[in-house]
Design a protein around this motif. Structure first.
Motif, PDB file in Angstrom:
ATOM      1  N   PRO A  43      -4.889  -1.080  -4.337  1.00 40.53           N
ATOM      2  CA  PRO A  43      -5.218  -2.076  -3.317  1.00 40.53           C
ATOM      3  C   PRO A  43      -5.318  -3.500  -3.847  1.00 40.53           C
ATOM      4  O   PRO A  43      -5.013  -4.449  -3.127  1.00 40.53           O
ATOM      5  CB  PRO A  43      -6.567  -1.595  -2.761  1.00 40.53           C
ATOM      6  N   VAL A  65       0.834  -1.208   0.000  1.00 45.64           N
ATOM      7  CA  VAL A  65       0.000   0.000   0.000  1.00 45.64           C
ATOM      8  C   VAL A  65       0.867   1.256   0.000  1.00 45.64           C
ATOM      9  O   VAL A  65       0.415   2.337  -0.414  1.00 45.64           O
ATOM     10  CB  VAL A  65      -0.976   0.034   1.202  1.00 45.64           C
ATOM     11  N   TYR A 116      -9.454   1.165  -0.645  1.00 47.69           N
ATOM     12  CA  TYR A 116      -8.830   0.007  -0.009  1.00 47.69           C
ATOM     13  C   TYR A 116      -9.856  -0.797   0.777  1.00 47.69           C
ATOM     14  O   TYR A 116      -9.888  -2.036   0.698  1.00 47.69           O
ATOM     15  CB  TYR A 116      -7.696   0.450   0.924  1.00 47.69           C
TER      16      TYR A 116
END
Length: 522
Positions: free
Chosen positions: A256, A67, A87
């Protein structure tokens, strides 16, 4: 018994007695039964346990690390708040995908993974061709995965050189190419010389993965200036020029997805896992819990520390997170140390990626799915690993890295291929199982199952995969310049066409699919 007696290529026979099961090389009686059912001899040592499986899959997915180095997608398409919400949405949706695959892994724990499941569960009329295509996209996805991991490590090192030697270091594309080859070679050596110690190494890496998380998180919490929560959670921006915040966030799902993809990595190691039909799905589920939670905490923390997005994105380091580390700590050595932690974890992900890729191509070669199958399907007796498959993977990654010398855009397109290819394999395999359940046709028993929730979970998985698969091929920005276009769709299509041509000319004569060996006890 699960297949109907009219189903193609299923051998009905009497189940073996316990004493007649094949040698499991450290496995359990159940492992012997599973290998007997899929019609394969045990060639590899079963030296992975739950903790090492968890370490293997958690580190390969590298979620909280990913991330950070994949933040450019979210910051461009969605901004700080959009990055967080995207996400969360992907984590919720992709959880269904991982659960679906965990149940399939419990039904048929074999190194073939998706292409085996498609061969066994697809309708007889198309099981051979669908299985063959699935095997090819998996091989494509995992090879580009090695290149992607190695490329990320190489670029992080170049970024560190940029902040430590700003006046003397001059970047050249061939620097990254050589570093990519060096990282891939080092990962191959780990998978040969230390192959039998890999489970221990993966367990140790899991500890580093957890402690490294706090080693990055705490300095960011302590040293970064505080900002109002409204500046983060209320900040959704379309910096990609898509004309809509919602569409921009959907394009940003690539970040993500990249951080959460790879739940099938441990599946391809299943013939080296003790009590695989139980331990493997448990490892996948706990990986989801561990990586999903740490990834969420890290992306929220990062969003609070970003500051001015334009300045961070324009960093000479090539990574927004390195500039954030530098801004937060105000120290080049501190930012360097924090980045080195990310580099080490990404190198460890490369090690796991190499292992997964070699087992995937080794398994596919056993079924005559690739050219020179007998060569790729050999297991080296000294190291007890598919050494030929390992070496060829290194050659392929080295050739891919040469593209970076001519065009970093073309190489980045190849990197996004890994995500698209693996997503397509998930989509095909889960579709086959869902279709079988919809037709009320029996399936093999699973020691780990979601029970009555399984049809619902599979359906949601397919809906999620169809959406994210489309956006995988979108460019980062709505820019029509060829240099900004995402060429992954072209390369993906070319590989599929090549596979179909090879299948029509030769492979259809020799590739029958794993289903031809499946035994079903009467």
């Amino acid at each position: 018994m699960w297949p109907e007696k009219g189903s193609k290529s299923v051998a009905y026979t009497t189940a073996p007695e316990e004493g007649s099961l094949p040698s499991s090389k450290g496995g359990t009686t159940q492992d012997g039964r599973d290998m007997w059912r899929v019609g394969r001899d045990q060639e590899l040592n079963r030296n992975f346990r739950f903790l090492s499986v968890l370490g293997f899959s958690a580190v390969l997915m590298c979620t909280w690390e990913a991330v950070l180095f994949g933040a450019s997608y979210g910051l461009t398409d969605g901004g700080k708040g959009g990055m967080i919400y995207t996400y969360l949405g992907v984590l919720c949706g992709f959880s269904f995908v991982i659960l679906s695959m965990a149940e399939m892994a419990s039904m048929a724990p074999t190194s073939g993974g998706q292409y085996h499941w498609v061969s066994e569960f697809a309708p007889p009329s198309c099981q051979c061709l669908l299985s063959y295509i699935t095997g090819w996209v998996c091989v494509l996805g995992w090879h580009t995965g090695i290149a992607g991991c190695s490329y990320t490590v190489a670029n992080m090192l170049v970024g560190l050189l940029a902040i430590n030697y700003p006046d003397s270091y001059e970047y050249k594309p061939w620097h990254v190419t050589l570093l990519v080859i060096a990282v891939a070679l080092a990962a191959l050596l780990f998978n040969t010389l230390l192959a039998q110690k890999l489970p221990l190494i993966e367990g140790i890496i899991l500890i580093v993965h957890c402690f490294g998380f706090f080693g990055i998180l705490i300095p960011l919490w302590v040293l970064s200036p505080s900002v109002p929560p409204s500046d983060v959670f209320g900040s959704i921006v379309d910096r990609g020029g898509w004309g809509s915040n919602g569409l921009s966030c959907l394009v940003g799902v690539v970040g993500p997805i990249y951080a959460l993809i790879g739940p099938d990595s441990a599946v391809h190691m299943s013939e080296e896992i003790r009590d695989a039909s139980r331990v493997l799905p448990l490892g996948m589920v706990w990986t989801l819990i561990l990586n999903g939670a740490t990834g969420f905490v890290m992306i929220v923390t990062f969003a609070f520390c970003v500051g001015d997005i334009d300045k961070v994105m324009a960093s000479t380091t090539g990574f927004a997170f390195i500039q954030v580390f530098l801004n937060s700590t105000g120290s080049v050595p501190a930012a360097t140390g924090m980045t080195v932690v990310i580099m080490i974890m990404q190198f460890c992900a490369t090690i796991s990626n190499v292992a997964t890729t070699s087992r995937q191509i080794y398994s596919f070669a056993r079924d005559q799915g690739v050219p020179f199958s007998s060569f790729f399907a050999q297991v080296n007796k000294t190291f007890t690993v598919p050494l030929n498959a390992l070496c060829v993977s290194l050659v392929i990654v080295s050739l891919l890295s040469l593209i970076n010398i001519g065009s970093s855009v073309a190489f980045n397109a190849i990197m996004s291929l890994g995500t698209a290819a693996l997503l397509s394999s998930y989509l095909i395999s889960i579709s086959c199982v869902r279709l079988r359940r919809w037709r009320k046709q029996p399936l093999p028993p699973a020691r780990w199952s979601m029970g009555r929730l399984t049809p619902f979970v599979d359906t949601v998985s397919l809906l999620v995969l169809m959406v994210v698969f489309v956006f995988t091929f979108f460019p980062l920005t709505n820019n029509t310049a060829p240099s900004e276009f995402n060429w992954a769709i072209v390369i993906f299509g070319a590989v599929v066409v090549f596979a179909l041509v090879y299948y029509a000319l030769y492979a259809r004569k020799v590739y029958k699919g794993p289903v031809t060996r499946v035994r079903v006890a009467q």
